[in-house]
Design an enzyme around this catalytic site. Structure first.
Site, short mmCIF file in Angstrom:
data_model
loop_
_atom_site.label_atom_id
_atom_site.label_comp_id
_atom_site.label_asym_id
_atom_site.label_seq_id
_atom_site.Cartn_x
_atom_site.Cartn_y
_atom_site.Cartn_z
N HIS A 148 -18.08 -25.37 8.64
CA HIS A 148 -16.80 -24.67 8.50
C HIS A 148 -16.81 -23.64 7.37
O HIS A 148 -16.23 -22.56 7.51
CB HIS A 148 -15.68 -25.69 8.30
CG HIS A 148 -15.38 -26.50 9.52
ND1 HIS A 148 -15.48 -27.86 9.55
CD2 HIS A 148 -15.01 -26.12 10.76
CE1 HIS A 148 -15.17 -28.30 10.76
NE2 HIS A 148 -14.89 -27.26 11.51
N ASP A 157 -10.24 -29.62 15.09
CA ASP A 157 -10.53 -30.56 14.01
C ASP A 157 -10.05 -30.04 12.66
O ASP A 157 -10.19 -30.73 11.64
CB ASP A 157 -12.02 -30.88 13.95
CG ASP A 157 -12.89 -29.67 13.67
OD1 ASP A 157 -12.34 -28.57 13.45
OD2 ASP A 157 -14.13 -29.82 13.67
N GLU A 167 -5.62 -23.63 19.87
CA GLU A 167 -6.42 -24.78 20.32
C GLU A 167 -5.96 -25.20 21.71
O GLU A 167 -4.76 -25.25 21.99
CB GLU A 167 -6.27 -25.93 19.34
CG GLU A 167 -6.66 -27.30 19.85
CD GLU A 167 -8.13 -27.42 20.22
OE1 GLU A 167 -8.43 -28.11 21.23
OE2 GLU A 167 -8.97 -26.81 19.55
N ASP A 173 -14.31 -21.08 17.14
CA ASP A 173 -14.73 -22.42 16.73
C ASP A 173 -14.49 -23.39 17.87
O ASP A 173 -13.59 -24.23 17.83
CB ASP A 173 -13.96 -22.83 15.47
CG ASP A 173 -14.41 -24.17 14.91
OD1 ASP A 173 -15.40 -24.72 15.41
OD2 ASP A 173 -13.76 -24.66 13.97
#
Length: 211
Positions: free
Chosen positions: A81, A105, A125, A177
């Site tokens: 990250h 996450d 997301e 991501d």
């Protein structure tokens, strides 16, 4: 825009073994990397999109799996990250608006929140259950992370979310991501998807992804 691609130096195959009809234990054997994840399954949830497992690994701490694939571990998620987030923010000419596509996450959002010059931090997301379970079980994020007024979470198709919000103002940093190419993510890796992202980014903006 500028593209930063973080190449994963070590490619490895993850084998997952469940014991019993109601699994309470999981072994991860990452053969090429020489890693061994072993520990009890603390929680399992089947969302409309995927199976989510929370594992207490004896070596890597609290860990998150999506459909049997390891996503994050307490001990080493920061390496991924931090590299994905800090470099593009520092390279962008005027980093005011940032979006993370994927990243349920919350590790990328956590790192982005450390930059006070960011005025808007968006999370797009697909699966809200990943975020909810991370806040409930994940030890790598603060429980009040999403209280930051700059952070806005939207659940659904990431590209559609980006396209809608980029009409408000262009993004200066975009972090991709999400999981490797598959049924739910193939369209995110295509030329059309990248063109859509470019169209919604400011001059001097930076896009970061992993390969």
């Amino acid at each position: 825009f500028e593209l930063i691609a973080w190449l994963e130096a070590t490619q490895y195959h993850v084998q997952t073994i469940h014991r019993g009809q109601n699994p309470t234990h999981s072994d991860f054997v990452c053969s090429n990397a020489g890693l061994h994840y072993r520990g009890p399954v603390l929680h399992t949830h089947q969302s409309p999109f995927q199976r989510i497992d929370v594992i207490d690994s004896d070596r890597y701490g609290r860990s998150l799996k999506l459909d049997g694939i390891l996503m994050s571990t307490e001990k080493d998620e920061f390496m991924y990250h931090e590299a994905m987030v800090h470099a593009p923010i520092l390279l962008a000419q005027q980093p005011r608006r940032l979006m993370v596509i994927g990243g349920g996450d919350l590790g990328s959002i956590r790192e982005a929140s450390n930059h006070p010059q960011l005025q808007r931090i968006d999370l797009a997301e697909l699966d809200q259950a990943v975020t909810d379970l991370t806040l409930e079980w994940g030890t790598w994020v603060s429980k009040d992370l999403l209280n930051d007024p700059r952070i806005r979470c939207t659940y659904g198709d990431g590209l559609k979310t980006f396209q809608a919000y980029s009409q408000e103002d262009l993004y200066d940093v975009v972090i991709l991501d999400f999981t490797d190419p598959g049924v739910m993510t193939n369209h995110l890796y295509g030329v059309n998807g990248l063109q859509l992202l470019q169209d919604g980014m400011s001059k001097g903006g930076v896009l970061s992804c992993h390969l």
